[in-house]
Design a protein around this motif. Structure first.
Motif, PDB file in Angstrom:
ATOM      1  N   MET A   1       0.888  -1.067   0.104  1.00 34.17           N
ATOM      2  CA  MET A   1      -0.040  -0.083   0.178  1.00 34.17           C
ATOM      3  C   MET A   1       0.711   1.177  -0.010  1.00 34.17           C
ATOM      4  O   MET A   1       1.664   1.381   0.695  1.00 34.17           O
ATOM      5  CB  MET A   1      -0.996  -0.071   1.222  1.00 34.17           C
ATOM      6  CG  MET A   1      -1.992   0.803   1.454  1.00 34.17           C
ATOM      7  SD  MET A   1      -3.238   0.634   2.829  1.00 34.17           S
ATOM      8  CE  MET A   1      -3.305  -1.160   2.924  1.00 34.17           C
ATOM      9  N   LYS A   2       0.796   2.243  -1.033  1.00 42.86           N
ATOM     10  CA  LYS A   2       1.508   3.340  -0.987  1.00 42.86           C
ATOM     11  C   LYS A   2       0.516   4.512  -1.431  1.00 42.86           C
ATOM     12  O   LYS A   2      -0.418   4.412  -2.183  1.00 42.86           O
ATOM     13  CB  LYS A   2       2.495   3.113  -1.882  1.00 42.86           C
ATOM     14  CG  LYS A   2       2.359   2.918  -3.387  1.00 42.86           C
ATOM     15  CD  LYS A   2       3.613   2.641  -4.279  1.00 42.86           C
ATOM     16  CE  LYS A   2       3.165   2.475  -5.675  1.00 42.86           C
ATOM     17  NZ  LYS A   2       2.236   1.491  -6.035  1.00 42.86           N
ATOM     18  N   THR A   3       0.932   5.761  -1.239  1.00 45.52           N
ATOM     19  CA  THR A   3       0.318   6.882  -1.541  1.00 45.52           C
ATOM     20  C   THR A   3       0.032   6.831  -3.092  1.00 45.52           C
ATOM     21  O   THR A   3       0.926   6.595  -3.778  1.00 45.52           O
ATOM     22  CB  THR A   3       1.198   8.220  -1.258  1.00 45.52           C
ATOM     23  OG1 THR A   3       1.424   8.118   0.134  1.00 45.52           O
ATOM     24  CG2 THR A   3       0.659   9.548  -1.611  1.00 45.52           C
ATOM     25  N   GLY A   4      -1.081   7.358  -3.012  1.00 44.61           N
ATOM     26  CA  GLY A   4      -1.480   7.228  -4.858  1.00 44.61           C
ATOM     27  C   GLY A   4      -2.346   5.994  -5.069  1.00 44.61           C
ATOM     28  O   GLY A   4      -2.983   6.012  -6.161  1.00 44.61           O
ATOM     29  N   ASP A   5      -2.102   4.958  -4.375  1.00 41.01           N
ATOM     30  CA  ASP A   5      -2.979   3.838  -4.848  1.00 41.01           C
ATOM     31  C   ASP A   5      -4.499   3.927  -4.767  1.00 41.01           C
ATOM     32  O   ASP A   5      -4.886   4.842  -3.955  1.00 41.01           O
ATOM     33  CB  ASP A   5      -2.673   2.643  -3.903  1.00 41.01           C
ATOM     34  CG  ASP A   5      -1.204   1.909  -3.989  1.00 41.01           C
ATOM     35  OD1 ASP A   5      -0.561   2.413  -5.087  1.00 41.01           O
ATOM     36  OD2 ASP A   5      -0.851   1.108  -3.152  1.00 41.01           O
ATOM     37  N   SER A   6      -4.811   3.541  -5.658  1.00 39.85           N
ATOM     38  CA  SER A   6      -6.716   3.549  -5.872  1.00 39.85           C
ATOM     39  C   SER A   6      -7.266   2.243  -5.177  1.00 39.85           C
ATOM     40  O   SER A   6      -6.776   0.889  -5.776  1.00 39.85           O
ATOM     41  CB  SER A   6      -7.005   3.732  -7.200  1.00 39.85           C
ATOM     42  OG  SER A   6      -6.612   5.011  -7.420  1.00 39.85           O
ATOM     43  N   LEU A   7      -8.239   2.290  -4.664  1.00 38.13           N
ATOM     44  CA  LEU A   7      -8.990   1.084  -4.097  1.00 38.13           C
ATOM     45  C   LEU A   7      -9.832   0.637  -5.442  1.00 38.13           C
ATOM     46  O   LEU A   7     -10.309   1.431  -6.122  1.00 38.13           O
ATOM     47  CB  LEU A   7      -9.914   1.500  -2.955  1.00 38.13           C
ATOM     48  CG  LEU A   7      -9.214   1.323  -1.577  1.00 38.13           C
ATOM     49  CD1 LEU A   7      -8.427   2.554  -1.605  1.00 38.13           C
ATOM     50  CD2 LEU A   7     -10.417   1.602  -0.505  1.00 38.13           C
ATOM     51  N   PRO A   8     -10.020  -0.775  -5.614  1.00 37.72           N
ATOM     52  CA  PRO A   8     -10.876  -1.013  -6.618  1.00 37.72           C
ATOM     53  C   PRO A   8     -12.273  -0.403  -6.418  1.00 37.72           C
ATOM     54  O   PRO A   8     -12.825  -0.780  -5.330  1.00 37.72           O
ATOM     55  CB  PRO A   8     -10.763  -2.677  -6.425  1.00 37.72           C
ATOM     56  CG  PRO A   8      -9.414  -3.160  -5.622  1.00 37.72           C
ATOM     57  CD  PRO A   8      -9.552  -1.816  -4.619  1.00 37.72           C
ATOM     58  N   GLU A   9     -12.854   0.043  -7.407  1.00 35.44           N
ATOM     59  CA  GLU A   9     -14.046   0.676  -7.262  1.00 35.44           C
ATOM     60  C   GLU A   9     -15.149  -0.413  -7.097  1.00 35.44           C
ATOM     61  O   GLU A   9     -15.007  -1.443  -7.480  1.00 35.44           O
ATOM     62  CB  GLU A   9     -14.565   1.219  -8.987  1.00 35.44           C
ATOM     63  CG  GLU A   9     -14.191   2.494  -9.162  1.00 35.44           C
ATOM     64  CD  GLU A   9     -14.661   3.128 -10.561  1.00 35.44           C
ATOM     65  OE1 GLU A   9     -14.210   4.200 -10.850  1.00 35.44           O
ATOM     66  OE2 GLU A   9     -15.526   2.209 -11.235  1.00 35.44           O
ATOM     67  N   LEU A  10     -16.131   0.074  -6.271  1.00 38.58           N
ATOM     68  CA  LEU A  10     -17.308  -0.699  -6.007  1.00 38.58           C
ATOM     69  C   LEU A  10     -18.398  -0.037  -6.650  1.00 38.58           C
ATOM     70  O   LEU A  10     -19.024   1.128  -6.381  1.00 38.58           O
ATOM     71  CB  LEU A  10     -17.465  -0.745  -4.459  1.00 38.58           C
ATOM     72  CG  LEU A  10     -18.692  -1.446  -4.018  1.00 38.58           C
ATOM     73  CD1 LEU A  10     -18.551  -2.981  -4.490  1.00 38.58           C
ATOM     74  CD2 LEU A  10     -18.931  -1.356  -2.487  1.00 38.58           C
ATOM     75  N   THR A  96      -3.806   8.535   0.563  1.00 37.40           N
ATOM     76  CA  THR A  96      -3.203   9.909   0.319  1.00 37.40           C
ATOM     77  C   THR A  96      -2.153  10.059   1.076  1.00 37.40           C
ATOM     78  O   THR A  96      -1.213  10.847   0.838  1.00 37.40           O
ATOM     79  CB  THR A  96      -4.514  10.956   1.075  1.00 37.40           C
ATOM     80  OG1 THR A  96      -4.704  10.494   2.339  1.00 37.40           O
ATOM     81  CG2 THR A  96      -5.796  11.003   0.080  1.00 37.40           C
ATOM     82  N   LYS A  97      -1.807   8.942   2.212  1.00 38.89           N
ATOM     83  CA  LYS A  97      -0.396   9.219   2.758  1.00 38.89           C
ATOM     84  C   LYS A  97      -0.212   7.671   3.689  1.00 38.89           C
ATOM     85  O   LYS A  97      -1.281   7.328   4.061  1.00 38.89           O
ATOM     86  CB  LYS A  97      -0.534  10.172   3.796  1.00 38.89           C
ATOM     87  CG  LYS A  97       0.646  10.706   4.777  1.00 38.89           C
ATOM     88  CD  LYS A  97       0.464  11.701   5.808  1.00 38.89           C
ATOM     89  CE  LYS A  97      -0.780  11.638   6.542  1.00 38.89           C
ATOM     90  NZ  LYS A  97      -0.927  12.638   7.554  1.00 38.89           N
ATOM     91  N   ALA A 103      -2.331   4.015   6.855  1.00 39.14           N
ATOM     92  CA  ALA A 103      -2.738   4.337   5.479  1.00 39.14           C
ATOM     93  C   ALA A 103      -3.696   5.169   5.818  1.00 39.14           C
ATOM     94  O   ALA A 103      -4.710   4.917   6.219  1.00 39.14           O
ATOM     95  CB  ALA A 103      -2.629   3.513   4.527  1.00 39.14           C
ATOM     96  N   HIS A 104      -3.709   6.724   5.323  1.00 41.79           N
ATOM     97  CA  HIS A 104      -5.082   7.455   5.048  1.00 41.79           C
ATOM     98  C   HIS A 104      -5.650   7.481   3.970  1.00 41.79           C
ATOM     99  O   HIS A 104      -4.815   7.562   2.894  1.00 41.79           O
ATOM    100  CB  HIS A 104      -4.485   8.910   5.616  1.00 41.79           C
ATOM    101  CG  HIS A 104      -3.694   9.029   7.045  1.00 41.79           C
ATOM    102  ND1 HIS A 104      -4.332   9.548   7.990  1.00 41.79           N
ATOM    103  CD2 HIS A 104      -2.587   8.306   7.371  1.00 41.79           C
ATOM    104  CE1 HIS A 104      -3.471   9.457   8.971  1.00 41.79           C
ATOM    105  NE2 HIS A 104      -2.404   8.841   8.608  1.00 41.79           N
ATOM    106  N   LEU A 105      -6.693   7.419   3.660  1.00 39.58           N
ATOM    107  CA  LEU A 105      -7.668   7.109   2.556  1.00 39.58           C
ATOM    108  C   LEU A 105      -8.581   8.433   2.427  1.00 39.58           C
ATOM    109  O   LEU A 105      -9.290   8.670   3.404  1.00 39.58           O
ATOM    110  CB  LEU A 105      -8.398   5.922   2.408  1.00 39.58           C
ATOM    111  CG  LEU A 105      -7.432   4.868   2.576  1.00 39.58           C
ATOM    112  CD1 LEU A 105      -7.229   3.979   4.034  1.00 39.58           C
ATOM    113  CD2 LEU A 105      -7.955   3.633   1.632  1.00 39.58           C
TER     114      LEU A 105
END
Length: 126
Positions: A1-10, A96-97, A103-105
């Motif tokens: 998990m890193k800054t900028g990663d996107s979660l898979p859309e639901l 985001t961080k 991890a902050h989302l």
């Protein structure tokens, strides 16, 4: 998990009267604005609309599809707009961080027309 990663859309199916009735029964939230057309119209609405907490639950599902529930440290939302009947919400999230093992989302529920109905944030153990 890193800054900028996107979660898979639901992506969700359209919100139906059945969805609202089932959510009302499961949650105990029987506010008639969400299930009774006459009450919704008397309140100035064209039709019933989804419970805000239903959208929050969908965002919760987005999170727990990404990380196990026990890694969820905090979760909060701000309600921005209603979700009308038949709308098809899409839940998204971005890291985001990441620092100190957390991890902050940023989280969002958006309708097909671009309307953002819910904005949220979460902190998860990375």
């Amino acid at each position: 998990m890193k800054t900028g990663d996107s979660l898979p859309e639901l992506q969700l199916a359209g919100i139906s009267r059945t969805t609202l009735a089932l959510y009302a029964g499961a949650s105990g939230d029987h506010n008639p604005m969400h299930i009774d057309l006459d009450v919704a119209r008397s309140g100035g609405m064209d039709d019933v609309f989804a419970h805000g907490m239903l959208s929050m639950a969908y965002l919760g599902r987005l999170l727990t599809n990404y990380v196990p529930q026990e890694r969820l440290c905090s979760y909060g939302v701000r309600f921005a707009a209603i979700t009308p009947l038949h709308a098809k919400p899409t839940c998204t999230g971005t890291v985001t961080k990441v620092e100190d093992g957390l991890a902050h989302l940023d989280l969002t529920v958006t309708l097909a027309d671009g309307t953002v109905t819910l904005r949220g944030d979460a902190v998860v153990a990375a």
